[in-house]
Design a protein around this motif. Sequence first.
Motif, PDB file in Angstrom:
ATOM      1  N   ALA A 263       6.250  23.647  25.935  1.00 29.49           N
ATOM      2  CA  ALA A 263       7.462  24.368  26.017  1.00 29.49           C
ATOM      3  C   ALA A 263       8.788  23.467  26.096  1.00 29.49           C
ATOM      4  CB  ALA A 263       7.365  25.337  27.049  1.00 29.49           C
ATOM      5  N   ILE A 264       8.756  22.448  26.933  1.00 33.88           N
ATOM      6  CA  ILE A 264       9.610  21.364  27.339  1.00 33.88           C
ATOM      7  C   ILE A 264      10.268  20.633  26.067  1.00 33.88           C
ATOM      8  CG2 ILE A 264      10.246  19.365  28.612  1.00 33.88           C
ATOM      9  CD1 ILE A 264       8.387  20.326  31.001  1.00 33.88           C
ATOM     10  N   ALA A 265       9.101  20.076  25.157  1.00 36.77           N
ATOM     11  CA  ALA A 265       9.478  19.534  24.120  1.00 36.77           C
ATOM     12  C   ALA A 265      10.029  20.400  23.286  1.00 36.77           C
ATOM     13  CB  ALA A 265       8.055  19.053  23.529  1.00 36.77           C
ATOM     14  N   ALA A 266       9.606  21.674  22.919  1.00 40.74           N
ATOM     15  CA  ALA A 266      10.451  22.478  21.934  1.00 40.74           C
ATOM     16  C   ALA A 266      11.832  22.905  22.567  1.00 40.74           C
ATOM     17  CB  ALA A 266       9.656  23.788  21.702  1.00 40.74           C
ATOM     18  N   TYR A 267      12.113  23.270  23.679  1.00 41.80           N
ATOM     19  CA  TYR A 267      13.226  23.450  24.349  1.00 41.80           C
ATOM     20  C   TYR A 267      14.150  22.274  24.281  1.00 41.80           C
ATOM     21  CZ  TYR A 267      12.261  27.805  26.884  1.00 41.80           C
ATOM     22  OH  TYR A 267      11.987  28.837  27.494  1.00 41.80           O
ATOM     23  N   GLN A 268      13.678  21.029  24.355  1.00 43.57           N
ATOM     24  CA  GLN A 268      14.719  19.822  24.061  1.00 43.57           C
ATOM     25  C   GLN A 268      14.943  19.770  22.761  1.00 43.57           C
ATOM     26  OE1 GLN A 268      12.022  16.900  25.823  1.00 43.57           O
ATOM     27  NE2 GLN A 268      12.835  17.149  27.936  1.00 43.57           N
ATOM     28  N   LYS A 269      14.182  19.978  21.645  1.00 45.69           N
ATOM     29  CA  LYS A 269      14.330  20.261  20.373  1.00 45.69           C
ATOM     30  C   LYS A 269      15.570  20.991  20.027  1.00 45.69           C
ATOM     31  CE  LYS A 269      14.033  18.437  16.180  1.00 45.69           C
ATOM     32  NZ  LYS A 269      14.641  17.229  15.712  1.00 45.69           N
ATOM     33  N   SER A 270      15.259  22.305  20.567  1.00 49.11           N
ATOM     34  CA  SER A 270      16.128  23.367  20.323  1.00 49.11           C
ATOM     35  C   SER A 270      17.503  22.876  21.007  1.00 49.11           C
ATOM     36  CB  SER A 270      15.753  24.627  20.970  1.00 49.11           C
ATOM     37  OG  SER A 270      16.714  25.629  20.943  1.00 49.11           O
ATOM     38  N   ARG A 271      17.772  22.741  22.057  1.00 50.67           N
ATOM     39  CA  ARG A 271      18.923  21.975  22.646  1.00 50.67           C
ATOM     40  C   ARG A 271      19.622  21.082  21.857  1.00 50.67           C
ATOM     41  NH1 ARG A 271      17.879  18.791  27.925  1.00 50.67           N
ATOM     42  NH2 ARG A 271      17.353  17.426  26.277  1.00 50.67           N
ATOM     43  N   ASP A 272      18.899  20.042  21.442  1.00 50.88           N
ATOM     44  CA  ASP A 272      19.480  18.905  20.718  1.00 50.88           C
ATOM     45  C   ASP A 272      20.211  19.560  19.324  1.00 50.88           C
ATOM     46  OD1 ASP A 272      18.690  17.221  22.542  1.00 50.88           O
ATOM     47  OD2 ASP A 272      16.835  16.618  21.199  1.00 50.88           O
ATOM     48  N   LEU A 273      19.651  20.672  18.974  1.00 53.01           N
ATOM     49  CA  LEU A 273      20.085  21.372  17.537  1.00 53.01           C
ATOM     50  C   LEU A 273      21.245  22.390  17.958  1.00 53.01           C
ATOM     51  CD1 LEU A 273      16.640  21.464  15.587  1.00 53.01           C
ATOM     52  CD2 LEU A 273      18.582  19.596  15.039  1.00 53.01           C
ATOM     53  N   MET A 274      21.193  22.812  19.034  1.00 49.33           N
ATOM     54  CA  MET A 274      22.019  23.939  19.304  1.00 49.33           C
ATOM     55  C   MET A 274      23.520  23.830  19.276  1.00 49.33           C
ATOM     56  SD  MET A 274      21.589  27.107  20.362  1.00 49.33           S
ATOM     57  CE  MET A 274      19.900  27.170  21.212  1.00 49.33           C
ATOM     58  N   PRO A 275      24.266  24.687  18.676  1.00 48.14           N
ATOM     59  CA  PRO A 275      25.907  24.505  18.382  1.00 48.14           C
ATOM     60  C   PRO A 275      26.499  25.170  19.623  1.00 48.14           C
ATOM     61  CG  PRO A 275      24.821  26.277  17.257  1.00 48.14           C
ATOM     62  CD  PRO A 275      23.668  25.778  17.635  1.00 48.14           C
ATOM     63  N   ASP A 276      25.851  25.664  20.631  1.00 50.51           N
ATOM     64  CA  ASP A 276      26.542  26.454  21.578  1.00 50.51           C
ATOM     65  C   ASP A 276      26.245  25.804  22.981  1.00 50.51           C
ATOM     66  OD1 ASP A 276      26.623  28.670  23.663  1.00 50.51           O
ATOM     67  OD2 ASP A 276      28.083  29.328  22.026  1.00 50.51           O
ATOM     68  N   THR A 277      27.139  25.195  23.642  1.00 47.88           N
ATOM     69  CA  THR A 277      26.963  24.755  24.760  1.00 47.88           C
ATOM     70  C   THR A 277      26.744  25.731  26.003  1.00 47.88           C
ATOM     71  OG1 THR A 277      29.466  24.864  25.436  1.00 47.88           O
ATOM     72  CG2 THR A 277      28.651  22.823  24.523  1.00 47.88           C
ATOM     73  N   THR A 278      26.845  26.856  25.952  1.00 45.03           N
ATOM     74  CA  THR A 278      26.737  27.909  27.024  1.00 45.03           C
ATOM     75  C   THR A 278      25.043  27.852  26.932  1.00 45.03           C
ATOM     76  OG1 THR A 278      28.708  29.122  26.566  1.00 45.03           O
ATOM     77  CG2 THR A 278      26.729  30.222  27.758  1.00 45.03           C
TER      78      THR A 278
END
Length: 292
Positions: A263-278
């Motif tokens: 879960a942590i690894a997938a969250y981190q990948k999603s965060r790296d690609l996320m265009p929204d800082t919120t």
Amino acid sequence: MHKKQIVVIAAVVAIMGFLYSRDLVGVKKSGDGDGHTNTTAEQKRPAVNVTVEMASAAAKIAIGASLAEQINHTESQLKNAGDEGLKLSLQKKLAQQWDDVNQPAPAAFYYQAIAQKQNTFGDWVTAGDHFNDAYRFEQDTVSQPSYASNAIACFENARKMQPANLDAETGLGVAYVNQFSLGIGQTGGGPPKGVTLLLDVVGKDPYNINANFNLGMLAITSRQYDKAVQRFKTVIAHSPKAGFEPYFYLAECYRQLGLKPEAIAAYQKSRDLMPDTTIDKKIDGYIKELKN
């Protein structure tokens, strides 16, 4: 056309709704083994028949007076146009203008009007895609039924022209699922029509990105997270640029399954690609929680 931006914004809106609710509305688990069947729609909500005027008025508030000024001018031209050829040209211009400011709902109505006049497969699919995007973008259960029903009509017309086209079948499946999730349409046992269509698509094309993603979302709503994991992993593995969304929902599934490192690894990948800082901050909070 800024179709990609529209999809990204709709995805961000959908994820924000998921983050704050932590419980998707729609189909619920009833014990079936495949994660997609024997579901039950929740109670119906009051709906309105959204018109292009209503969608445009709401979108103008969202984009502000300055950006709306050029659109107002084109709308005035369309209202006063007497020639059908000129009307079609202005409808195309308005569809593009709404795309340029990432507002799929009013754009969808103009693409639908274009399709009604030109009656081509591509026009109907474009209109249907925009109505599906409007459904996700709007997050308004009063307006969503109208977008779902319009999407269904558009994709049904497209499939009459090309019955074997998987893009049209997938779009139709998504639209039917959206409608069903609002408590409209099919009731009782057995898989909803939209699920049947999406399963048919992956039966023909196991790596279909859109169908697998939407089946993954359905598996989440039925709390069958192991099934959803496989869907999102398929999307990620077979999409050159999967984006942040499948990684985010994959992380959610791993979290529900108690698989903290995954879960942590997938969250981190999603965060790296996320265009929204919120959303970045929310994800950081989930990662911190999982690490403790």
